[in-house]
Design a protein around this motif. Structure first.
Motif, short mmCIF file in Angstrom:
data_model
loop_
_atom_site.label_atom_id
_atom_site.label_comp_id
_atom_site.label_asym_id
_atom_site.label_seq_id
_atom_site.Cartn_x
_atom_site.Cartn_y
_atom_site.Cartn_z
N ARG A 19 0.83 -1.20 0.00
CA ARG A 19 0.00 0.00 0.00
C ARG A 19 0.87 1.25 0.00
O ARG A 19 2.03 1.22 0.42
N GLU A 20 0.27 2.34 -0.43
CA GLU A 20 0.93 3.64 -0.32
C GLU A 20 0.66 4.20 1.07
O GLU A 20 -0.48 4.17 1.57
N VAL A 21 1.71 4.70 1.71
CA VAL A 21 1.60 5.22 3.07
C VAL A 21 2.41 6.51 3.19
O VAL A 21 3.29 6.78 2.37
N GLU A 22 2.12 7.27 4.21
CA GLU A 22 2.90 8.46 4.55
C GLU A 22 3.85 8.08 5.67
O GLU A 22 3.42 7.69 6.75
N VAL A 23 5.15 8.16 5.40
CA VAL A 23 6.13 7.76 6.41
C VAL A 23 6.41 8.89 7.39
O VAL A 23 6.46 8.69 8.60
N GLY A 24 6.59 10.10 6.89
CA GLY A 24 6.86 11.23 7.76
C GLY A 24 8.32 11.33 8.17
O GLY A 24 9.18 10.55 7.74
N GLU A 25 8.59 12.29 9.02
CA GLU A 25 9.95 12.54 9.50
C GLU A 25 10.25 11.69 10.72
O GLU A 25 9.35 11.38 11.51
N PRO A 26 11.50 11.32 10.91
CA PRO A 26 11.84 10.52 12.10
C PRO A 26 11.71 11.33 13.38
O PRO A 26 12.04 12.52 13.42
N GLY A 27 11.21 10.68 14.42
CA GLY A 27 11.10 11.32 15.72
C GLY A 27 12.38 11.17 16.51
O GLY A 27 13.41 10.69 16.01
N THR A 28 12.33 11.53 17.76
CA THR A 28 13.49 11.43 18.64
C THR A 28 13.96 9.97 18.71
O THR A 28 13.18 9.06 18.96
N VAL A 70 20.65 5.61 5.12
CA VAL A 70 20.01 6.60 5.98
C VAL A 70 19.51 7.77 5.12
O VAL A 70 20.26 8.35 4.34
N GLU A 71 18.24 8.10 5.30
CA GLU A 71 17.60 9.15 4.52
C GLU A 71 17.33 10.40 5.35
O GLU A 71 17.35 11.52 4.83
N ALA A 72 17.08 10.23 6.65
CA ALA A 72 16.84 11.35 7.56
C ALA A 72 17.16 10.89 8.97
O ALA A 72 16.97 9.71 9.31
N VAL A 73 17.64 11.81 9.79
CA VAL A 73 18.08 11.51 11.16
C VAL A 73 17.22 12.29 12.14
O VAL A 73 17.07 13.51 12.00
N GLY A 74 16.65 11.61 13.11
CA GLY A 74 15.81 12.26 14.10
C GLY A 74 16.61 12.91 15.21
O GLY A 74 17.82 12.67 15.35
N PRO A 90 16.98 -6.94 14.46
CA PRO A 90 15.73 -7.12 15.20
C PRO A 90 15.90 -6.75 16.68
O PRO A 90 16.46 -7.52 17.46
N SER A 91 15.43 -5.58 17.07
CA SER A 91 15.50 -5.17 18.47
C SER A 91 14.23 -4.44 18.88
O SER A 91 14.24 -3.72 19.86
N PHE A 92 13.15 -4.65 18.13
CA PHE A 92 11.90 -3.94 18.37
C PHE A 92 10.74 -4.89 18.12
O PHE A 92 10.91 -5.98 17.55
N LEU A 93 9.55 -4.49 18.53
CA LEU A 93 8.35 -5.26 18.23
C LEU A 93 7.79 -4.84 16.88
O LEU A 93 7.85 -3.66 16.51
N GLN A 94 7.24 -5.80 16.15
CA GLN A 94 6.66 -5.47 14.86
C GLN A 94 5.37 -4.67 14.98
O GLN A 94 4.87 -4.14 13.99
N THR A 95 4.83 -4.57 16.19
CA THR A 95 3.71 -3.68 16.42
C THR A 95 4.15 -2.23 16.54
O THR A 95 3.31 -1.32 16.49
N ASP A 96 5.46 -2.00 16.70
CA ASP A 96 6.00 -0.64 16.81
C ASP A 96 6.66 -0.17 15.52
O ASP A 96 6.54 1.00 15.13
N TYR A 97 7.40 -1.07 14.88
CA TYR A 97 8.12 -0.74 13.65
C TYR A 97 8.03 -1.95 12.71
O TYR A 97 7.74 -3.07 13.14
N GLY A 98 8.34 -1.70 11.43
CA GLY A 98 8.40 -2.79 10.46
C GLY A 98 9.33 -2.40 9.33
O GLY A 98 9.50 -1.21 9.02
N THR A 99 9.92 -3.39 8.69
CA THR A 99 10.91 -3.12 7.63
C THR A 99 10.40 -3.45 6.24
O THR A 99 11.12 -3.24 5.26
N LEU A 105 10.67 3.97 8.99
CA LEU A 105 11.24 4.50 10.22
C LEU A 105 11.67 3.34 11.10
O LEU A 105 10.96 2.34 11.23
N VAL A 106 12.85 3.47 11.71
CA VAL A 106 13.34 2.45 12.64
C VAL A 106 14.01 3.15 13.82
O VAL A 106 14.49 4.29 13.68
N PRO A 107 14.04 2.52 14.98
CA PRO A 107 14.80 3.11 16.10
C PRO A 107 16.29 3.11 15.78
O PRO A 107 16.81 2.13 15.21
N ALA A 108 16.97 4.18 16.14
CA ALA A 108 18.40 4.26 15.87
C ALA A 108 19.16 3.14 16.56
O ALA A 108 20.21 2.69 16.08
N SER A 109 18.64 2.64 17.67
CA SER A 109 19.30 1.55 18.39
C SER A 109 19.30 0.25 17.61
O SER A 109 20.03 -0.69 17.94
#
Length: 330
Positions: A19-28, A70-74, A90-99, A105-109
């Motif tokens: 699907r087409e989605v809006e990703v937006g800018e990375p947060g903190t 890397v496309e943008a840095v929060g 893999p260091s996150f839940l798929q309910t929070d992020y996905g690849t 968007l992914v956590p920097a960690s």
């Protein structure tokens, strides 16, 4: 707009939609990554089916592993800049992020530098497999040079990484496969011995291979009642490590009346990826293996992002030897 794989209900591969989605800018603490390749994992099939250890929240994305730029840095992110080639671990839940997408968007960690000279397709095949093998076979030092290591379901990407990891530390990898079809490929991949479990008695073969003692470590993603058979081939003082639940049946605990004295434990990759110190050691170990050529990720087949449902069907067929990778065209 970006493309992302989503699903609105649990089920078979047909529930997946691009699907087409809006990703937006990375947060903190986040990065936005232009994805070039995605590594598929059995955990994602189970998540899609609703049989994973946590449930999706709809509409749900999915995916643990990717390679890109890397496309943008929060805010608050240091050590990475726009244009850096990276991998996602893999260091996150798929309910929070996905690849599963072309921009995510992914956590920097969860990001690691992509080793020089490693393609996006190969980099997408590295981290889940080799970090899993590292955490189970290397981190606590139980498995030593010269030890026999049993690796079940060895034709998976984790199984092949475990074969290479065992060889890298001087241990002796003993692989299993249900049928003889994959035996030679496992020998070619570095297994010192291959046991065809549909044709051979596993405990007897392990005793024969080890001169009667049994293996020091067994590394098993299947679980279920089959662990009792595995336990019969483990040496006294050895260890059974269960890191998956491919068999959904109850997993018994081998007891001292019937089996040699051994330790049993469950293991999850998150033990490594959620601990910064452990993850740093693991990344250093894997990068050293990649740079010396001891580690060579095996990519069985690639699919386009638009064919992600077919990629899941192929994984369900269990025909692959190594990693299935989805590539993204920009």
């Amino acid at each position: 707009m970006a493309k992302a794989v989503k699903f609105d209900r649990t089920g078979g591969p047909e529930v997946l939609e691009v699907r087409e989605v809006e990703v937006g800018e990375p947060g903190t603490g986040e990065l936005r990554i232009r994805v070039d390749a995605i590594g598929l994992n059995r955990a994602e099939l189970m998540f899609r089916e609703g049989s994973y250890f946590y449930q999706p929240v709809f509409p749900s994305g999915l995916g643990y592993e990717a390679a890109g730029v890397v496309e943008a840095v929060g805010p608050g992110v240091t050590g990475f800049a726009v244009g850096d080639p990276v991998g996602v671990v893999p260091s996150f839940l798929q309910t929070d992020y996905g690849t599963y997408g072309d921009h995510v968007l992914v956590p920097a960690s969860a990001r690691v530098p992509r080793p020089a000279g490693v393609s996006a397709e190969s980099a997408a095949a590295v981290w889940m497999a080799y970090l899993t093998a590292y955490g189970a076979l290397v981190e606590d030092g139980h498995t030593r040079p010269g030890d026999h290591v049993l690796i079940t379901a060895a034709s998976s990407s984790v199984g092949l990484a475990a074969i290479q990891t065992a060889n890298h530390i001087g241990a002796i990898p003993v692989a299993t496969t249900r049928t003889a079809d994959k035996k030679q490929r496992l020998l070619d991949a570095g297994a010192a011995h291959v046991v065809v479990t549909d044709e051979e008695d596993l405990p007897a073969r392990l005793k024969e291979i080890t001169g009667g003692t049994g293996v020091r470590t067994a590394f098993d993603p299947v679980a279920g009642p089959g662990v009792e058979t595995i336990a019969l081939g483990i040496a006294p003082g050895g260890r059974l490590i269960v890191y998956g639940t491919l068999d959904p049946r109850t997993t018994p605990l081998p007891n001292a009346r019937s089996y040699p004295a051994l330790s049993t434990r469950t293991y999850t990759l998150f033990e490594v990826t959620s601990d910064p110190e452990r993850l740093a050691r693991a990344v250093a170990f894997v990068n050293a293996g990649l740079s010396t050529g001891s580690f060579t990720p095996v990519v069985d087949r690639t699919f386009d992002l638009e064919d992600v449902s077919e990629a899941h069907r192929y994984m369900e067929s269990n025909a692959q030897v190594g990693k299935i990778v989805v590539t993204v065209r920009h």
